[in-house]
Design an enzyme around this catalytic site. Structure first.
Site, PDB file in Angstrom:
ATOM      1  N   CYS A  16      22.978  -0.168  22.087  1.00 51.63           N
ATOM      2  CA  CYS A  16      22.123  -0.815  21.086  1.00 51.63           C
ATOM      3  C   CYS A  16      22.508  -2.283  20.920  1.00 51.63           C
ATOM      4  CB  CYS A  16      22.247  -0.082  19.749  1.00 51.63           C
ATOM      5  SG  CYS A  16      21.233  -0.785  18.423  1.00 51.63           S
ATOM      6  N   ASN A  38      11.868 -13.069  -0.472  1.00 50.23           N
ATOM      7  CA  ASN A  38      11.783 -12.626   0.913  1.00 50.23           C
ATOM      8  C   ASN A  38      13.190 -12.300   1.408  1.00 50.23           C
ATOM      9  OD1 ASN A  38      11.354 -12.240   3.625  1.00 50.23           O
ATOM     10  ND2 ASN A  38      10.314 -14.186   3.995  1.00 50.23           N
ATOM     11  N   GLY A  79       0.794  -1.216   0.000  1.00 51.15           N
ATOM     12  CA  GLY A  79       0.000   0.000   0.000  1.00 51.15           C
ATOM     13  C   GLY A  79       0.828   1.267   0.000  1.00 51.15           C
ATOM     14  N   CYS A 135      -7.461  -9.360  10.344  1.00 52.65           N
ATOM     15  CA  CYS A 135      -6.394  -8.657   9.635  1.00 52.65           C
ATOM     16  C   CYS A 135      -6.381  -7.192  10.049  1.00 52.65           C
ATOM     17  CB  CYS A 135      -6.563  -8.780   8.125  1.00 52.65           C
ATOM     18  SG  CYS A 135      -8.056  -7.995   7.489  1.00 52.65           S
ATOM     19  N   ASP A 189      10.055  -7.503  -3.158  1.00 54.04           N
ATOM     20  CA  ASP A 189       8.834  -8.011  -2.532  1.00 54.04           C
ATOM     21  C   ASP A 189       8.660  -9.455  -2.977  1.00 54.04           C
ATOM     22  OD1 ASP A 189       6.182  -8.416  -1.440  1.00 54.04           O
ATOM     23  OD2 ASP A 189       5.941  -6.229  -1.488  1.00 54.04           O
ATOM     24  N   ASN A 220       6.022  -5.639   8.451  1.00 56.68           N
ATOM     25  CA  ASN A 220       6.320  -6.510   9.585  1.00 56.68           C
ATOM     26  C   ASN A 220       7.682  -6.143  10.166  1.00 56.68           C
ATOM     27  OD1 ASN A 220       8.477  -8.633   8.465  1.00 56.68           O
ATOM     28  ND2 ASN A 220       6.961  -8.262   6.861  1.00 56.68           N
ATOM     29  N   LYS A 253       3.906  -8.814  -7.086  1.00 57.77           N
ATOM     30  CA  LYS A 253       3.774  -7.366  -6.939  1.00 57.77           C
ATOM     31  C   LYS A 253       4.882  -6.619  -7.673  1.00 57.77           C
ATOM     32  CE  LYS A 253       1.085  -7.153  -2.666  1.00 57.77           C
ATOM     33  NZ  LYS A 253       1.034  -6.736  -1.253  1.00 57.77           N
ATOM     34  N   CYS A 292      17.701   0.652  18.147  1.00 58.64           N
ATOM     35  CA  CYS A 292      18.047   1.498  19.294  1.00 58.64           C
ATOM     36  C   CYS A 292      16.852   1.695  20.225  1.00 58.64           C
ATOM     37  CB  CYS A 292      18.553   2.854  18.811  1.00 58.64           C
ATOM     38  SG  CYS A 292      20.233   2.839  18.158  1.00 58.64           S
ATOM     39  N   CYS A 322      18.940   3.929  15.222  1.00 61.73           N
ATOM     40  CA  CYS A 322      18.496   2.930  14.256  1.00 61.73           C
ATOM     41  C   CYS A 322      17.216   2.275  14.776  1.00 61.73           C
ATOM     42  CB  CYS A 322      19.592   1.890  13.997  1.00 61.73           C
ATOM     43  SG  CYS A 322      19.794   0.670  15.312  1.00 61.73           S
TER      44      CYS A 322
END
Length: 397
Positions: A297, A144, A77, A244, A98, A178, A121, A223, A220
């Protein structure tokens, strides 16, 4: 029967030819490549309104946009709209990453169309984007990035996939949905010292954010990680079957817009680049801030980049600070906090003032008697007329 078979075969050939034309971008309305951007205002020039930014003094050299390479990770999106905006702006090269396919469930969002359902996509995006602007170079990867083998290839492409093969990309954009993928991008960019921007939309679809991350200089993603990441919770356990996240094309369009705006300001060096910009659709609130890196970190490459950044800053020549003397303020101490500064110079004041008496230190006179100017030698003769006679003369005038 044979006639029907032949008819079907003919139809198959037509569809195959149409598919080839679509894949190669050869269909009606497809324009030829433009070698050089022009500011000429004609209907056939797709860059005239972009080049107007240069004429209006916003951007010094807009043509420089063609020299940059941007990697977009996640073509959903936000990512698909981001890629479209960059394509329309005339970016030099786009790398798209993707592994998902276009579904009819995606149609509530922007960019993709129902006839593209079933295509990957990145493949569907490339076909559409090439038709929008054939001047842009595209490189697509349908995998992936979080798997071990793919992660190494991802690092290789962002470090060597620039316009000049072997050069790094200029910017990486995270448009994933994600935390696992975000952490993978964060690790890769920290290890390579690659500047990137992170973006996201909340699960309730009414807020989002963008963030500019410069390894070693700013915080980052590791962090100050979200609770899901900090607690090592498996995201998959949080998702229930049939449930969802909400999705609004308006929120995603806004986030994509401010992301690309930040990209253009960063690449073309105009305006103020935001290190963090949030968006709350419920109150139309846009918070901004900048976050310093965390010295503790969890990402070792982030800590390494912090040390390198400190050494670079220490090696820079120190700038001398110029002390500016403040003007003396008159009547600064009073109950009303009024500061009165005289606009008359001391020379003018002395020339216009009379003699000043000797007073104790700290006490000033409120005013002085002006010096009497000597009168001229001209004398008016007395007419010896009364006031009534003078009034009568004036009435007759």
């Amino acid at each position: 029967m044979e006639g029907l078979i032949e008819e079907l075969r003919s139809r198959v050939r037509e569809l195959e030819e149409e598919l080839d034309r679509v894949r190669n971008g050869q269909h009606e309305g497809h324009r030829t490549k433009i070698e050089k951007m022009s500011a000429e205002v004609v209907d056939s020039n797709p860059y005239s309104r972009l080049m107007a930014l240069k004429r209006m003094g916003i951007v010094e050299n807009y043509e420089k946009i063609r020299t940059f390479t941007v990697a977009v990770v996640g073509v959903g999106g936000v990512g698909s709209v981001t890629a479209e905006m960059l394509t329309r702006c005339g970016i030099g090269k786009l790398l798209l990453f993707d592994y998902d396919k276009v579904e009819l469930a995606n149609m509530n969002r922007l960019f993709f169309q129902p006839h593209q359902a079933g295509l990957s996509k990145v493949e569907a995006a490339e076909h559409t984007l090439r038709n929008i602007n054939p001047d842009v170079q595209f490189e697509v990867h349908n995998y992936n990035i979080t798997t071990l083998d793919n992660f190494q290839h991802f690092m290789d492409r962002i470090s060597k996939g620039g316009l000049k093969e072997g050069s790094p990309v200029d910017l990486v954009l995270s448009c994933v949905d994600n935390f696992e993928a975000r952490m993978a991008i964060n690790t890769a960019c920290n290890e390579l010292g690659q500047v990137w921007m992170e973006s996201g939309v909340s699960e309730n679809a009414v807020s989002g954010h963008i963030q500019l991350i410069k390894p070693g200089e700013t915080a980052c993603f590791a962090c100050a990680p979200p609770l899901v990441v900090a607690a090592n919770i498996d995201e998959k356990t949080l998702k229930r079957e049939g449930v969802c996240a909400a999705s609004l094309p308006t929120t995603m369009g806004v986030v994509a817009g401010i992301l690309v705006q930040n990209v253009l300001k960063y690449l073309l060096n105009f305006g103020t680049v935001s290190f963090y910009l949030g968006y709350n659709a419920m109150q139309d609130f846009f918070p901004t801030m900048a976050m310093k890196p965390n010295p503790q970190c969890d990402d070792k490459y982030c800590r390494k980049q912090q040390e390198e950044f400190k050494l670079k800053e220490a090696a820079k020549p120190k700038q001398e600070t110029v002390v500016v003397e403040e003007e003396e303020v008159v009547h600064e101490d009073n109950d009303w906090g009024i500061e009165l500064v005289s606009e008359v110079s001391e020379e003018e004041l002395k020339a216009a003032s009379g003699p000043v008496p000797d007073l104790p230190e700290g006490i000033k006179v409120a005013y002085t008697i002006p010096i009497t100017k000597p009168t001229s030698g001209f004398t008016v003769e007395d007419s010896e007329q009364s006031l009534d006679e003078l009034m009568a003369q004036m009435k007759n005038l």
